[in-house]
Design an enzyme around this catalytic site. Structure first.
Site, PDB file in Angstrom:
ATOM      1  N   ASP A  66       0.882  -1.175   0.000  1.00 39.21           N
ATOM      2  CA  ASP A  66       0.000   0.000   0.000  1.00 39.21           C
ATOM      3  C   ASP A  66       0.917   1.221   0.000  1.00 39.21           C
ATOM      4  O   ASP A  66       1.516   1.554   1.022  1.00 39.21           O
ATOM      5  CB  ASP A  66      -0.890  -0.009   1.246  1.00 39.21           C
ATOM      6  N   ASN A  93       3.310   4.755 -11.432  1.00 41.32           N
ATOM      7  CA  ASN A  93       2.083   4.704 -12.225  1.00 41.32           C
ATOM      8  C   ASN A  93       0.828   4.577 -11.358  1.00 41.32           C
ATOM      9  O   ASN A  93      -0.249   5.024 -11.763  1.00 41.32           O
ATOM     10  CB  ASN A  93       2.180   3.512 -13.191  1.00 41.32           C
ATOM     11  N   TYR A 159      -7.666  14.939  -7.492  1.00 37.60           N
ATOM     12  CA  TYR A 159      -6.888  14.345  -8.582  1.00 37.60           C
ATOM     13  C   TYR A 159      -6.067  15.401  -9.324  1.00 37.60           C
ATOM     14  O   TYR A 159      -4.861  15.243  -9.525  1.00 37.60           O
ATOM     15  CB  TYR A 159      -7.848  13.638  -9.534  1.00 37.60           C
ATOM     16  N   LYS A 163      -2.011  15.648  -9.350  1.00 35.53           N
ATOM     17  CA  LYS A 163      -1.258  15.499 -10.604  1.00 35.53           C
ATOM     18  C   LYS A 163      -0.425  16.743 -10.915  1.00 35.53           C
ATOM     19  O   LYS A 163       0.703  16.639 -11.395  1.00 35.53           O
ATOM     20  CB  LYS A 163      -2.206  15.174 -11.762  1.00 35.53           C
TER      21      LYS A 163
HETATM   22  C1  BGC Z   1      -8.218   9.992 -15.947  1.00 40.08           C
HETATM   23  C2  BGC Z   1      -9.289   9.384 -16.812  1.00 40.08           C
HETATM   24  C3  BGC Z   1      -9.830  10.411 -17.806  1.00 40.08           C
HETATM   25  C4  BGC Z   1      -8.709  11.096 -18.545  1.00 40.08           C
HETATM   26  C5  BGC Z   1      -9.196  12.216 -19.453  1.00 40.08           C
HETATM   27  C6  BGC Z   1      -7.182  10.636 -16.824  1.00 40.08           C
HETATM   28  O1  BGC Z   1      -6.164  11.203 -16.089  1.00 40.08           O
HETATM   29  O2  BGC Z   1      -7.622   9.010 -15.129  1.00 40.08           O
HETATM   30  O3  BGC Z   1     -10.332   8.878 -16.010  1.00 40.08           O
HETATM   31  O4  BGC Z   1     -10.675   9.760 -18.743  1.00 40.08           O
HETATM   32  O5  BGC Z   1      -7.792  11.642 -17.614  1.00 40.08           O
HETATM   33  O6  BGC Z   1     -10.053  13.119 -18.807  1.00 40.08           O
END
Ligand code: BGC
Length: 261
Positions: A66, A93, A159, A163
Site C-alpha cells: 500500500d 504509475n 486528482y 497530478k
Molecule cells: C483519468 C481518466 C480520464 C482522462 C481524461 C485521466 O487522467 O484518469 O479517467 O478519462 O484523464 O479526462
C-alpha cells in the site's frame, strides 16, 4: 538500425495490476528489462501480467504494497532492490481518480486518500529509490501524471491537485538529481481506455462527448503510453529530464478551438 534496448535494466512499475501499468510492465520487459510488477489489491491481474511476460521469455515478479504508507513504500523499494539485484527504472504509475464530488459536497478523508495515493506514493517511492540510484549514479524516474496536471476537471479537485503537484515534484527532483546521473520525467496520458474510465467509454453518449475533447477523435490504447515510457526509460532519451511528455491524441491542443473563438 536504431534499437530501444533495456537489457540489464531493473524496473519497478507501481500499480501494474491495472491496464496502464500492466502494459508498461510488458513493454519494458519486451525491451529486455527485468521488471517488478507492483499491486495493492489486484493480485490475480498482477500474476497475469507476470505470466504473460515469462511466457515471452522475460523476467518478472510481483510485489504487494500500500504505497500511501511511507514505511510500506520504503520496504517495497528495498524488497525490489534485493530481489532484482538493483533498481534503475522507477515508474510511478499507481493512481486513482477518486469519487466525483464538488468541493464542499466532498469528503475530506477521500480527498486526502487520493492525494496520498497519487502524490505521496510517488514521493515515497522516489525518495527510497533515489538512494539506490545515487549509489550507482544511474537511474530514471518516470511519473505518470495526466492531462489533468494542466486541465482543470470539475468534481476531481483532489486528482487535479495531486497530478499538478506530481508535475512540480518531477521538475524539482530532476533539478536535484541531474548531476547524479538520474533523469526524472513525467508522462501525461490523455483518455486511455482502461477500467479507470470504463463508466465513460461504456456509454455511447459519454464516449462521444469524450472523443470530441480529443483532437485525434479517439481514446488511446495502454500500449501507446507504454511505448512512450519505454522510450523515456531508455538511453534514446539520455538528454531528456525535468519535463512532461503529453501522450494524449491532442487533448491539450484545445480541439474545441477548431471552430469559432
Ligand atoms: C483519468 C481518466 C480520464 C482522462 C481524461 C485521466 O487522467 O484518469 O479517467 O478519462 O484523464 O479526462
Amino acid at each position: 538500425m536504431i534499437s530501444l534496448d533495456l537489457q540489464g535494466h531493473k524496473a519497478l512499475i507501481t500499480g501494474a495490476s491495472g491496464g496502464l501499468g500492466g502494459a508498461i510492465a510488458k513493454t519494458l520487459a519486451k525491451a529486455g528489462a527485468h521488471v517488478a510488477v507492483h499491486y495493492r489489491k489486484g493480485q490475480i491481474e498482477a500474476d497475469a501480467v507476470v505470466s504473460a511476460i515469462t511466457a515471452q521469455g522475460g523476467l518478472a515478479h510481483t510485489f504487494q504494497a500500500d504505497l500511501s504508507d511511507p514505511k510500506a513504500a520504503a520496504q517495497l523499494i528495498q524488497d525490489v532492490e534485493a530481489a532484482l539485484g538493483g533498481l534503475d527504472i522507477l515508474v510511478n504509475n499507481a493512481g486513482m481518480d477518486g469519487v466525483h464530488a464538488l468541493v464542499g459536497d466532498d469528503n475530506p478523508d477521500l480527498w486526502e486518500k487520493v492525494v496520498a495515493v497519487d502524490l505521496f506514493g510517488p514521493y515515497y517511492c522516489a525518495r527510497a529509490a533515489l538512494s539506490h540510484m545515487e549509489k550507482s549514479q544511474r537511474g530514471v524516474i518516470i511519473n505518470i501524471t495526466s492531462v489533468h496536471e494542466f486541465i482543470p476537471w470539475e468534481g476531481y479537485s483532489a486528482y487535479t491537485s495531486a497530478k499538478a503537484g506530481l508535475s512540480m515534484l518531477t521538475k524539482t527532483l530532476a533539478q536535484e538529481s541531474a548531476d547524479k546521473g538520474i533523469r526524472v520525467v513525467a508522462v501525461a496520458p490523455g483518455a486511455i481506455q482502461t477500467s479507470i474510465n470504463r463508466p465513460v467509454w461504456s456509454n455511447p453518449e459519454s464516449l462521444k462527448d469524450l472523443n470530441e475533447k480529443i483532437a485525434m477523435g479517439r481514446m488511446g490504447k495502454p500500449e501507446e503510453i507504454a511505448n512512450a515510457v519505454a522510450f523515456l526509460a531508455s538511453d534514446l532519451a539520455s538528454y531528456i529530464t525535468g519535463t512532461t511528455l503529453a501522450v494524449d491524441g491532442g487533448m491539450l491542443i484545445y480541439p474545441e478551438f477548431r471552430h469559432g473563438g
